[in-house]
Design a protein around this motif. Structure first.
Motif, PDB file in Angstrom:
ATOM      1  N   VAL A   1       2.190  87.843 -19.386  1.00  0.00           N
ATOM      2  CA  VAL A   1       1.790  87.865 -17.980  1.00  0.00           C
ATOM      3  C   VAL A   1       2.467  86.738 -17.217  1.00  0.00           C
ATOM      4  O   VAL A   1       2.703  85.649 -17.748  1.00  0.00           O
ATOM      5  CB  VAL A   1       0.255  87.759 -17.824  1.00  0.00           C
ATOM      6  N   GLY A   2       2.791  87.023 -15.966  1.00  0.00           N
ATOM      7  CA  GLY A   2       3.359  86.033 -15.052  1.00  0.00           C
ATOM      8  C   GLY A   2       2.548  85.994 -13.776  1.00  0.00           C
ATOM      9  O   GLY A   2       1.492  86.641 -13.671  1.00  0.00           O
ATOM     10  N   PRO A   3       2.992  85.251 -12.767  1.00  0.00           N
ATOM     11  CA  PRO A   3       2.233  85.147 -11.514  1.00  0.00           C
ATOM     12  C   PRO A   3       2.305  86.447 -10.713  1.00  0.00           C
ATOM     13  O   PRO A   3       3.313  87.162 -10.760  1.00  0.00           O
ATOM     14  CB  PRO A   3       2.934  84.007 -10.774  1.00  0.00           C
ATOM     15  N   ALA A   4       1.225  86.750 -10.019  1.00  0.00           N
ATOM     16  CA  ALA A   4       1.187  87.965  -9.201  1.00  0.00           C
ATOM     17  C   ALA A   4       2.066  87.832  -7.959  1.00  0.00           C
ATOM     18  O   ALA A   4       2.639  88.819  -7.484  1.00  0.00           O
ATOM     19  CB  ALA A   4      -0.254  88.275  -8.800  1.00  0.00           C
ATOM     20  N   ASP A   5       2.181  86.621  -7.423  1.00  0.00           N
ATOM     21  CA  ASP A   5       2.970  86.371  -6.211  1.00  0.00           C
ATOM     22  C   ASP A   5       4.216  85.565  -6.543  1.00  0.00           C
ATOM     23  O   ASP A   5       4.278  84.872  -7.574  1.00  0.00           O
ATOM     24  CB  ASP A   5       2.131  85.606  -5.181  1.00  0.00           C
ATOM     25  N   PRO A   6       5.218  85.618  -5.691  1.00  0.00           N
ATOM     26  CA  PRO A   6       6.431  84.808  -5.919  1.00  0.00           C
ATOM     27  C   PRO A   6       6.111  83.322  -5.952  1.00  0.00           C
ATOM     28  O   PRO A   6       5.217  82.840  -5.251  1.00  0.00           O
ATOM     29  CB  PRO A   6       7.326  85.166  -4.728  1.00  0.00           C
ATOM     30  N   VAL A   7       6.842  82.605  -6.768  1.00  0.00           N
ATOM     31  CA  VAL A   7       6.725  81.144  -6.837  1.00  0.00           C
ATOM     32  C   VAL A   7       7.625  80.551  -5.761  1.00  0.00           C
ATOM     33  O   VAL A   7       8.801  80.897  -5.672  1.00  0.00           O
ATOM     34  CB  VAL A   7       7.128  80.622  -8.229  1.00  0.00           C
ATOM     35  N   ILE A   8       7.060  79.669  -4.934  1.00  0.00           N
ATOM     36  CA  ILE A   8       7.823  79.050  -3.842  1.00  0.00           C
ATOM     37  C   ILE A   8       8.096  77.588  -4.199  1.00  0.00           C
ATOM     38  O   ILE A   8       7.175  76.838  -4.533  1.00  0.00           O
ATOM     39  CB  ILE A   8       7.049  79.138  -2.512  1.00  0.00           C
ATOM     40  N   ALA A   9       9.354  77.192  -4.130  1.00  0.00           N
ATOM     41  CA  ALA A   9       9.759  75.818  -4.446  1.00  0.00           C
ATOM     42  C   ALA A   9      10.594  75.261  -3.309  1.00  0.00           C
ATOM     43  O   ALA A   9      11.285  76.008  -2.608  1.00  0.00           O
ATOM     44  CB  ALA A   9      10.548  75.783  -5.747  1.00  0.00           C
ATOM     45  N   LEU A  10      10.528  73.936  -3.142  1.00  0.00           N
ATOM     46  CA  LEU A  10      11.327  73.255  -2.124  1.00  0.00           C
ATOM     47  C   LEU A  10      12.585  72.718  -2.775  1.00  0.00           C
ATOM     48  O   LEU A  10      12.545  72.113  -3.859  1.00  0.00           O
ATOM     49  CB  LEU A  10      10.526  72.108  -1.501  1.00  0.00           C
ATOM     50  N   ALA A  11      13.714  72.947  -2.159  1.00  0.00           N
ATOM     51  CA  ALA A  11      14.997  72.512  -2.710  1.00  0.00           C
ATOM     52  C   ALA A  11      14.977  71.015  -3.011  1.00  0.00           C
ATOM     53  O   ALA A  11      14.516  70.213  -2.205  1.00  0.00           O
ATOM     54  CB  ALA A  11      16.128  72.847  -1.746  1.00  0.00           C
ATOM     55  N   GLY A  12      15.482  70.661  -4.199  1.00  0.00           N
ATOM     56  CA  GLY A  12      15.528  69.269  -4.623  1.00  0.00           C
ATOM     57  C   GLY A  12      14.354  68.854  -5.487  1.00  0.00           C
ATOM     58  O   GLY A  12      14.415  67.815  -6.152  1.00  0.00           O
ATOM     59  N   GLU A  13      13.286  69.635  -5.506  1.00  0.00           N
ATOM     60  CA  GLU A  13      12.110  69.309  -6.303  1.00  0.00           C
ATOM     61  C   GLU A  13      12.097  70.110  -7.604  1.00  0.00           C
ATOM     62  O   GLU A  13      12.941  70.972  -7.832  1.00  0.00           O
ATOM     63  CB  GLU A  13      10.831  69.573  -5.497  1.00  0.00           C
ATOM     64  N   ASP A  14      11.100  69.813  -8.476  1.00  0.00           N
ATOM     65  CA  ASP A  14      10.931  70.541  -9.724  1.00  0.00           C
ATOM     66  C   ASP A  14       9.899  71.644  -9.536  1.00  0.00           C
ATOM     67  O   ASP A  14       9.017  71.547  -8.677  1.00  0.00           O
ATOM     68  CB  ASP A  14      10.473  69.599 -10.846  1.00  0.00           C
TER      69      ASP A  14
END
Length: 346
Positions: free
Chosen positions: A46-59
């Motif tokens: 199983v994975g997340p139901a919604d897209p994962v949002i990340a900010l450029a430059g971060e982990d």
């Protein structure tokens, strides 16, 4: 599995009693045991139901786990990009990382927590997220008798550079043509013009392009009347960057502008003429100084020649004095010899 073995041994004992009738029963027992054993190792990735949002430059952590929460230490765990060809993000197999064929772009930026594998957590840590990391990832987990995968969509947000307003001259009606440009955004931002009262102004042209660093937006507008401050605002969700320019309070007049430009050209010509005149004047003075310097040098050479002549005459006089002194000494010597001769006679 052990119960199946015991049942199979018991079936063999019965087979000794009636071998022909027990063949079908033995085969059935083995099939049932295989199905039961296979079902016991089944799991769901199983994975997340919604897209994962990340900010450029971060982990960012890409979630992935199995249900029920069984250990995946002895299994194969593979992360790859399903939207790219031959994109190996991470591979765990035989209790160790196997990243010899890992895509170069991900080297040194991925990590799997081995301690979490015991509880069925195969989440992947991706460091220093870039816009090019955005895409669809697959988490694939395989045991000896079962496999399953889950999809993780990663969206990367990148805040671009502050917008830059440039003046692109005047049109035929005297309007001031402005351009606003900003780049490095992801996803595509919204660019808008605002007057000093915060009222939105319609853009005349709008350009959008994208590269590996993100989106580049460029809008233009023409100001025909007094608007005071003109703002260019670029926003992406809660991220907002803004730049302003102060427009003239008077209507732009091409005739007035031409007069100003001609006056500026004339002024530049006058200044250039003054500089040229000053240059020639200085050059003339320099020529006079060079001439005077030449005369002084000539007089100096004459003085040196005169000095040499006087030194030569002095040398000649010294030679004459030397000769006279020599003759004088010889005379004195003769006189002294004559006196000694007279004394001898007496």
């Amino acid at each position: 599995m052990i119960s199946c073995i015991i049942l199979f041994i018991h079936t063999l004992e019965l087979k000794l009693l009636c071998p022909s009738e027990m063949k079908f029963i033995c085969l059935t027992v083995l099939i049932i045991c295989g199905i039961t054993d296979s079902r016991s190792e089944q799991y769901e990735v199983v994975g997340p139901a919604d897209p994962v949002i990340a900010l450029a430059g971060e982990d960012v952590i890409l979630p992935c786990s199995v249900k029920p929460s069984i250990s995946v230490v002895d299994m194969r765990v593979e992360w790859f990009r399903s939207d790219l060809i031959d994109s190996v993000v991470y591979l765990y197999e035989d209790h160790d990382d196997r990243n010899a064929e890992q895509t170069e772009f991900y080297r040194g930026r991925t990590k799997l927590n081995h301690e979490e594998l015991q509880s069925g957590n195969a989440s992947l840590k991706l460091s220093s997220v870039q816009v090019s990391d955005e895409g669809r990832y697959k988490c694939f987990i395989q045991s000896k008798s079962w496999y399953d995968d889950a999809t993780v969509d990663l969206n990367v947000e990148a805040v671009g550079r502050p917008p830059v307003i440039t003046v692109d001259g005047f049109d035929d009606t005297g309007g001031l043509h402005l351009q606003c440009e900003s780049e490095g955004w992801n996803p595509e931002p919204v660019l808008e013009w605002l007057n000093s009262e915060g009222v939105s102004l319609s853009s005349e042209t709008a350009e959008t392009s994208r590269n590996t660093d993100g989106f580049r937006v460029k809008h233009s507008i023409t100001v025909h009347h007094s608007v005071g401050k003109v703002h260019c605002r670029v926003k992406l969700r809660h991220h907002i960057l803004e730049t302003l320019i102060i427009a003239s309070n008077k209507k732009f007049n091409p005739r007035t502008t031409s007069i100003i430009l001609i006056s500026a050209v004339v002024l530049l010509l006058v200044i250039a003429g003054m500089l040229i005149a000053a240059f020639f004047k200085k050059h003339r003075k320099l020529g006079q100084l060079n001439n005077k310097n030449g005369e002084i040098k000539q007089e100096h050479d004459q003085l040196l020649k005169e000095k040499s002549r006087i030194q030569e005459e002095c040398g000649n006089l010294q030679d004459e004095i030397g000769k006279i002194q020599q003759e004088y000494d010889e005379c004195n010597k003769r006189i002294m010899q004559g006196e000694e001769g007279n004394k001898t006679r007496i």
